[in-house]
Motif scaffolding. Structure first.
Motif, PDB file in Angstrom:
ATOM      1  N   ASP A 177      -3.412  -9.280  -4.354  1.00  0.00           N
ATOM      2  CA  ASP A 177      -4.007  -8.525  -5.455  1.00  0.00           C
ATOM      3  C   ASP A 177      -3.200  -7.271  -5.770  1.00  0.00           C
ATOM      4  O   ASP A 177      -3.212  -6.793  -6.900  1.00  0.00           O
ATOM      5  CB  ASP A 177      -5.476  -8.178  -5.167  1.00  0.00           C
ATOM      6  CG  ASP A 177      -5.693  -7.409  -3.877  1.00  0.00           C
ATOM      7  OD1 ASP A 177      -4.781  -7.393  -3.027  1.00  0.00           O
ATOM      8  OD2 ASP A 177      -6.776  -6.816  -3.715  1.00  0.00           O
ATOM      9  N   THR A 178      -2.461  -6.751  -4.786  1.00  0.00           N
ATOM     10  CA  THR A 178      -1.765  -5.485  -5.039  1.00  0.00           C
ATOM     11  C   THR A 178      -0.677  -5.658  -6.114  1.00  0.00           C
ATOM     12  O   THR A 178      -0.497  -4.781  -6.955  1.00  0.00           O
ATOM     13  CB  THR A 178      -1.150  -4.913  -3.745  1.00  0.00           C
ATOM     14  OG1 THR A 178      -0.330  -5.911  -3.162  1.00  0.00           O
ATOM     15  CG2 THR A 178      -2.216  -4.502  -2.763  1.00  0.00           C
ATOM     16  N   TRP A 213      -2.491  -5.582  -9.467  1.00  0.00           N
ATOM     17  CA  TRP A 213      -2.925  -4.246  -9.906  1.00  0.00           C
ATOM     18  C   TRP A 213      -1.728  -3.384 -10.300  1.00  0.00           C
ATOM     19  O   TRP A 213      -1.803  -2.572 -11.212  1.00  0.00           O
ATOM     20  CB  TRP A 213      -3.736  -3.545  -8.810  1.00  0.00           C
ATOM     21  CG  TRP A 213      -5.047  -4.212  -8.521  1.00  0.00           C
ATOM     22  CD1 TRP A 213      -5.457  -4.732  -7.332  1.00  0.00           C
ATOM     23  CD2 TRP A 213      -6.130  -4.435  -9.445  1.00  0.00           C
ATOM     24  NE1 TRP A 213      -6.723  -5.267  -7.454  1.00  0.00           N
ATOM     25  CE2 TRP A 213      -7.151  -5.098  -8.735  1.00  0.00           C
ATOM     26  CE3 TRP A 213      -6.319  -4.150 -10.792  1.00  0.00           C
ATOM     27  CZ2 TRP A 213      -8.352  -5.471  -9.336  1.00  0.00           C
ATOM     28  CZ3 TRP A 213      -7.510  -4.523 -11.395  1.00  0.00           C
ATOM     29  CH2 TRP A 213      -8.516  -5.171 -10.669  1.00  0.00           C
ATOM     30  N   VAL A 251      -8.506   5.014  -8.215  1.00  0.00           N
ATOM     31  CA  VAL A 251      -8.937   3.818  -7.468  1.00  0.00           C
ATOM     32  C   VAL A 251     -10.267   4.166  -6.812  1.00  0.00           C
ATOM     33  O   VAL A 251     -10.344   5.091  -5.991  1.00  0.00           O
ATOM     34  CB  VAL A 251      -7.888   3.392  -6.424  1.00  0.00           C
ATOM     35  CG1 VAL A 251      -8.367   2.152  -5.668  1.00  0.00           C
ATOM     36  CG2 VAL A 251      -6.548   3.113  -7.088  1.00  0.00           C
ATOM     37  N   VAL A 287      -4.658  -0.910  -1.871  1.00  0.00           N
ATOM     38  CA  VAL A 287      -4.293  -1.010  -3.287  1.00  0.00           C
ATOM     39  C   VAL A 287      -3.715   0.323  -3.787  1.00  0.00           C
ATOM     40  O   VAL A 287      -2.650   0.355  -4.416  1.00  0.00           O
ATOM     41  CB  VAL A 287      -5.538  -1.402  -4.127  1.00  0.00           C
ATOM     42  CG1 VAL A 287      -5.236  -1.333  -5.619  1.00  0.00           C
ATOM     43  CG2 VAL A 287      -6.031  -2.799  -3.731  1.00  0.00           C
ATOM     44  N   VAL A 303      -9.438   1.607 -11.463  1.00  0.00           N
ATOM     45  CA  VAL A 303      -9.493   0.275 -10.860  1.00  0.00           C
ATOM     46  C   VAL A 303     -10.602   0.284  -9.811  1.00  0.00           C
ATOM     47  O   VAL A 303     -10.677   1.211  -8.997  1.00  0.00           O
ATOM     48  CB  VAL A 303      -8.129  -0.050 -10.192  1.00  0.00           C
ATOM     49  CG1 VAL A 303      -8.215  -1.305  -9.355  1.00  0.00           C
ATOM     50  CG2 VAL A 303      -7.029  -0.172 -11.236  1.00  0.00           C
ATOM     51  N   PRO A 344     -11.393  -2.136  -7.059  1.00  0.00           N
ATOM     52  CA  PRO A 344     -10.845  -3.375  -6.513  1.00  0.00           C
ATOM     53  C   PRO A 344     -11.767  -4.081  -5.516  1.00  0.00           C
ATOM     54  O   PRO A 344     -12.748  -3.505  -5.036  1.00  0.00           O
ATOM     55  CB  PRO A 344      -9.569  -2.908  -5.799  1.00  0.00           C
ATOM     56  CG  PRO A 344      -9.757  -1.480  -5.517  1.00  0.00           C
ATOM     57  CD  PRO A 344     -10.863  -0.951  -6.385  1.00  0.00           C
ATOM     58  N   TYR A 345     -11.436  -5.304  -5.237  1.00  0.00           N
ATOM     59  CA  TYR A 345     -11.883  -6.042  -4.054  1.00  0.00           C
ATOM     60  C   TYR A 345     -13.411  -6.021  -3.891  1.00  0.00           C
ATOM     61  O   TYR A 345     -13.924  -5.702  -2.825  1.00  0.00           O
ATOM     62  CB  TYR A 345     -11.191  -5.425  -2.828  1.00  0.00           C
ATOM     63  CG  TYR A 345     -10.964  -6.379  -1.687  1.00  0.00           C
ATOM     64  CD1 TYR A 345     -10.918  -7.747  -1.890  1.00  0.00           C
ATOM     65  CD2 TYR A 345     -10.786  -5.897  -0.385  1.00  0.00           C
ATOM     66  CE1 TYR A 345     -10.708  -8.605  -0.821  1.00  0.00           C
ATOM     67  CE2 TYR A 345     -10.572  -6.749   0.674  1.00  0.00           C
ATOM     68  CZ  TYR A 345     -10.544  -8.102   0.446  1.00  0.00           C
ATOM     69  OH  TYR A 345     -10.339  -8.958   1.513  1.00  0.00           O
ATOM     70  N   ASP A 347     -12.962  -5.702 -10.252  1.00  0.00           N
ATOM     71  CA  ASP A 347     -12.703  -6.963  -9.556  1.00  0.00           C
ATOM     72  C   ASP A 347     -13.980  -7.379  -8.813  1.00  0.00           C
ATOM     73  O   ASP A 347     -14.436  -6.653  -7.921  1.00  0.00           O
ATOM     74  CB  ASP A 347     -11.548  -6.679  -8.575  1.00  0.00           C
ATOM     75  CG  ASP A 347     -11.254  -7.813  -7.629  1.00  0.00           C
ATOM     76  OD1 ASP A 347     -11.750  -8.928  -7.854  1.00  0.00           O
ATOM     77  OD2 ASP A 347     -10.507  -7.567  -6.662  1.00  0.00           O
ATOM     78  N   VAL A 381     -12.120 -10.596 -13.074  1.00  0.00           N
ATOM     79  CA  VAL A 381     -11.791  -9.200 -13.349  1.00  0.00           C
ATOM     80  C   VAL A 381     -12.301  -8.853 -14.751  1.00  0.00           C
ATOM     81  O   VAL A 381     -11.971  -9.536 -15.732  1.00  0.00           O
ATOM     82  CB  VAL A 381     -10.277  -8.922 -13.225  1.00  0.00           C
ATOM     83  CG1 VAL A 381      -9.989  -7.441 -13.475  1.00  0.00           C
ATOM     84  CG2 VAL A 381      -9.758  -9.329 -11.845  1.00  0.00           C
TER      85      VAL A 381
END
Ligand SMILES: C[S@@+](CC[C@H](N)C(=O)[O-])C[C@H]1O[C@@H](n2cnc3c(N)ncnc32)[C@H](O)[C@@H]1O
Length: 239
Positions: free
Chosen positions: A25-26, A29, A41, A49, A100, A102-103, A135, A232
Motif C-alpha cells: 500500500d505504501t 499512497w 496521515v 505509510v 490519508v 490508511p489501513y 482506505d 479506497v
C-alpha cells in the motif's frame, strides 16, 4: 517494557511478516499523494505509510496517532512530524493539501458520531479543494466466530526469540471484535482487543457528504490484484 510498548513492537513484527506477502500500500499512497506538498496521515501508527510518504519527496508529512508508544517507533525522517492526538479532536491548525486515512483506521472509530467528528476535523484542517483518501476493508463484514487459533509464528529478535500470535473473533451487530495474544515460550507478552466496524455499517458516502466533502470516486486502490476486499474512498473538501 510496558504492555503498550510490547503492542507497538509486535505491531511492526506482525506487519513485517504479513504485509510482505500481501500487498504494497505504501507505493500506492506515495503515487497518489505525489502532487501534494503537505500531507496528513491519520492513524499513522509506527509510521509505515507516513515514513514512506516523507522519504519519497521534499514535503511536510504530519503523522497523527493516539498511541504515544507507536509514534515513538516512527523513524526520524526530514519533513516527517509525529503528533500524538485524537483524530476526533485534531490538535492541529493549518491547511493541508491532502489527508490519508490508511489501513482501515476509520473502522476503529466505533460510533457514527466518532466517525463524523473525525471527518469534520479532517475537513477543518484541509485547504479548500484539499482531498481525503480513506482506505477501508470489506473483509471484517464476513468474519465468523472462531475460537483461539494460531495466526502467525515467526522469529522476533527484539522480543528475544520466536513469537506466536493467537487470535479469536466475535462478530457483533455492527463490528467484529478480534482478541489477540502475543506469546513467547508459552508466556503472554501482551494482549489486545481490536474492534473493527463493518464496511456496510459505515455509510461512508453519506457521512462524507454530511461532513463537507464531495465524493470523487471509490475504487479498489492498491488491492486490485492482491486484496479484493479493499476499497479506497476519494473525496474533495467543498468550498
Ligand atoms: C490499523 S493501524 C494503522 C497504522 C499505520 N497507518 C499502518 O498502516 O501501519 C490504526 C492506527 O490508528 C490509531 N488510532 C485509532 N484510533 C485513533 C484515533 N481516534 N485518533 C488517532 N489515531 C487513532 C491506532 O493507534 C493505530 O495506530
Amino acid at each position: 517494557m510496558t504492555p503498550a510498548q510490547w503492542e507497538a513492537l509486535l505491531y511492526d513484527w506482525h506487519n513485517a511478516h504479513r504485509l510482505r506477502r500481501q500487498r504494497d500500500d505504501t507505493a500506492y499512497w506515495t503515487r497518489l499523494t505525489e502532487p501534494h506538498d503537505s500531507v496528513l496521515v491519520l492513524g499513522a501508527g509506527t509510521g509505515r505509510v507516513a515514513g514512506a510518504l516523507a522519504r519519497s519527496a521534499e514535503r511536510r508529512v504530519t503523522a497523527v496517532d493516539l498511541s504515544r508508544e507507536r509514534l515513538a517507533r516512527i523513524p526520524r525522517t526530514p519533513g516527517l512530524h509525529p503528533v500524538c492526538g485524537d483524530m476526533r479532536r485534531l490538535p492541529l491548525q493549518g491547511l493541508h493539501s491532502a489527508a490519508v486515512i490508511p489501513y482501515s483506521t476509520l473502522q476503529l472509530l466505533l460510533t457514527p458520531e466518532d466517525r463524523e467528528r473525525a471527518l469534520r476535523e479532517t475537513a477543518r484542517v484541509l485547504a479548500p479543494d484539499g482531498s481525503v483518501h480513506i482506505d477501508v476493508s470489506e473483509s471484517f463484514d464476513s468474519r465468523s466466530e472462531t475460537d483461539w487459533q494460531l495466526s502467525l509464528a515467526e522469529p522476533c529478535p527484539e522480543a528475544g526469540g520466536p513469537v506466536e500470535e493467537w487470535e479469536r473473533s466475535r462478530p457483533h451487530a455492527d463490528h467484529v471484535a478480534i482478541e489477540k495474544q502475543f506469546r513467547r515460550a508459552g508466556r503472554v507478552l501482551t494482549e489486545v482487543t481490536e474492534r473493527w466496524v463493518y464496511h456496510r455499517a459505515l455509510d461512508l458516502a453519506e457521512v462524507l457528504a454530511r461532513t463537507g466533502f464531495e465524493l470523487l470516486g471509490i475504487d479498489r486502490g492498491y488491492g486490485r490484484d492482491s486484496s479484493p476486499h479493499r476499497l479506497v474512498y476519494h473525496a474533495r473538501r467543498r468550498h
